[in-house]
Design a protein around this motif. Sequence first.
Motif, PDB file in Angstrom:
ATOM      1  N   UNK A   1       0.842  -1.204   0.000  1.00 20.57           N
ATOM      2  CA  UNK A   1       0.000   0.000   0.000  1.00 20.57           C
ATOM      3  C   UNK A   1       0.874   1.250   0.000  1.00 20.57           C
ATOM      4  N   UNK A   2       0.466   2.247  -0.767  1.00 15.37           N
ATOM      5  CA  UNK A   2       1.199   3.510  -0.835  1.00 15.37           C
ATOM      6  C   UNK A   2       0.248   4.666  -0.488  1.00 15.37           C
ATOM      7  N   UNK A   3       0.037   4.936   0.802  1.00 17.33           N
ATOM      8  CA  UNK A   3      -0.914   5.977   1.205  1.00 17.33           C
ATOM      9  C   UNK A   3      -0.424   7.381   0.861  1.00 17.33           C
ATOM     10  N   UNK A   4      -1.388   8.285   0.691  1.00 15.00           N
ATOM     11  CA  UNK A   4      -1.049   9.707   0.552  1.00 15.00           C
ATOM     12  C   UNK A   4      -0.626  10.285   1.889  1.00 15.00           C
ATOM     13  N   UNK A   5      -1.221   9.763   2.961  1.00 19.73           N
ATOM     14  CA  UNK A   5      -0.958  10.305   4.298  1.00 19.73           C
ATOM     15  C   UNK A   5      -0.953   9.171   5.306  1.00 19.73           C
ATOM     16  N   UNK A   6       0.074   9.146   6.143  1.00 20.46           N
ATOM     17  CA  UNK A   6       0.125   8.233   7.284  1.00 20.46           C
ATOM     18  C   UNK A   6      -0.125   9.034   8.547  1.00 20.46           C
ATOM     19  N   UNK A   7      -1.199   8.702   9.256  1.00 20.51           N
ATOM     20  CA  UNK A   7      -1.458   9.310  10.556  1.00 20.51           C
ATOM     21  C   UNK A   7      -0.969   8.319  11.595  1.00 20.51           C
ATOM     22  N   UNK A   8       0.197   8.600  12.156  1.00 13.96           N
ATOM     23  CA  UNK A   8       0.898   7.639  12.994  1.00 13.96           C
ATOM     24  C   UNK A   8       0.678   7.960  14.477  1.00 13.96           C
ATOM     25  N   UNK A   9       0.537   6.916  15.271  1.00 16.88           N
ATOM     26  CA  UNK A   9       0.459   7.083  16.714  1.00 16.88           C
ATOM     27  C   UNK A   9       1.833   6.914  17.338  1.00 16.88           C
TER      28      UNK A   9
ATOM     29  N   UNK B   1       5.108   2.205   7.789  1.00 14.69           N
ATOM     30  CA  UNK B   1       3.932   2.993   7.397  1.00 14.69           C
ATOM     31  C   UNK B   1       4.343   4.414   6.999  1.00 14.69           C
ATOM     32  N   UNK B   2       5.253   5.013   7.742  1.00 16.85           N
ATOM     33  CA  UNK B   2       5.736   6.357   7.416  1.00 16.85           C
ATOM     34  C   UNK B   2       6.531   6.355   6.116  1.00 16.85           C
ATOM     35  N   UNK B   3       7.384   5.356   5.937  1.00 19.87           N
ATOM     36  CA  UNK B   3       8.260   5.304   4.767  1.00 19.87           C
ATOM     37  C   UNK B   3       7.493   5.083   3.474  1.00 19.87           C
ATOM     38  N   UNK B   4       6.382   4.347   3.531  1.00 18.01           N
ATOM     39  CA  UNK B   4       5.618   4.054   2.320  1.00 18.01           C
ATOM     40  C   UNK B   4       4.584   5.129   2.003  1.00 18.01           C
ATOM     41  N   UNK B   5       4.433   6.122   2.862  1.00 16.13           N
ATOM     42  CA  UNK B   5       3.444   7.186   2.671  1.00 16.13           C
ATOM     43  C   UNK B   5       4.109   8.457   2.155  1.00 16.13           C
TER      44      UNK B   5
END
Length: 274
Positions: free
Chosen positions: A167-175, A199-203
């Motif tokens: 998955x390549x998200x436009x935005x990662x909202x990370x906790x 998750x951060x690296x792929x977004x």
Amino acid sequence: MSKTDHFVSERRALIYAQLLRHGRVLAQELAQTFDVSEDTVRRDLREMAARGECERVYGGALLASGTTVPLKTRMGEMPDRKATLGQAATSFVQDGMIVFLDAGSTNLAIAKNLAVGLKLTIVTNTPAIAAELAGNADIELILIGGRVDPAVGAAIDTTAIRQLELIRPDLCIVGVCGLTLDRGLCADIYEDAVFKRLACETSAKTLAAVTSEKLGAAAAFQVASLSSTLTLVLEEDADRDMIGTLADTGATIHQAVSLSGISSHMQVSKDQSL
């Protein structure tokens, strides 16, 4: 939740914040700080130790290594503050986006405050967040599977990682569990940090909504450095000096402001007077 329970929850959250900052607390000092008896503090620490938040020692407690407060517990802590952050953070979620929504009680507040009518693809590894969004006709919901870690409240194992890699998200909202100037965003549990880092690296971009007690609090494992691809949504009472330093890293800084029960947000850049 009764008014008494609400005060107890807030006190224990503040005790945990001190543990994150200093690694240890003393029962006598806590009793003076909160104007309660040492027996009350010891009872707090016993309950916190039972949840894995600390390790009891003579006269106080130490931060438990490699542990985090279970998501189910965090969901009941500081609901108003997290709702304010959650509402401010949703202004960065735009129509048509693919958004990865990571585990976290503040992220659950973000899910609850998403604007009606936004057409989104939401990817999450957190059953509680998926349950909140399920049935929303405007949202295509993708739940990443695998073993759900009982403390994190989300799937972070190798099965979940393999799914996230596609998955390549436009935005990662990370906790996150902590944020420091030298290490950036951090987490308490190694496996959780590995998952969050991917998750951060792929977004394309990353956003973190961070409560004030996590600012300057060190957690064991780095998730992401401070950079121009990062947006931080902070509380109104966040330390002013730290806000200025964070802005110097290139990160976009917004402060959530609650006005008469209505949340709003204001942008802070390094050129703005603080």
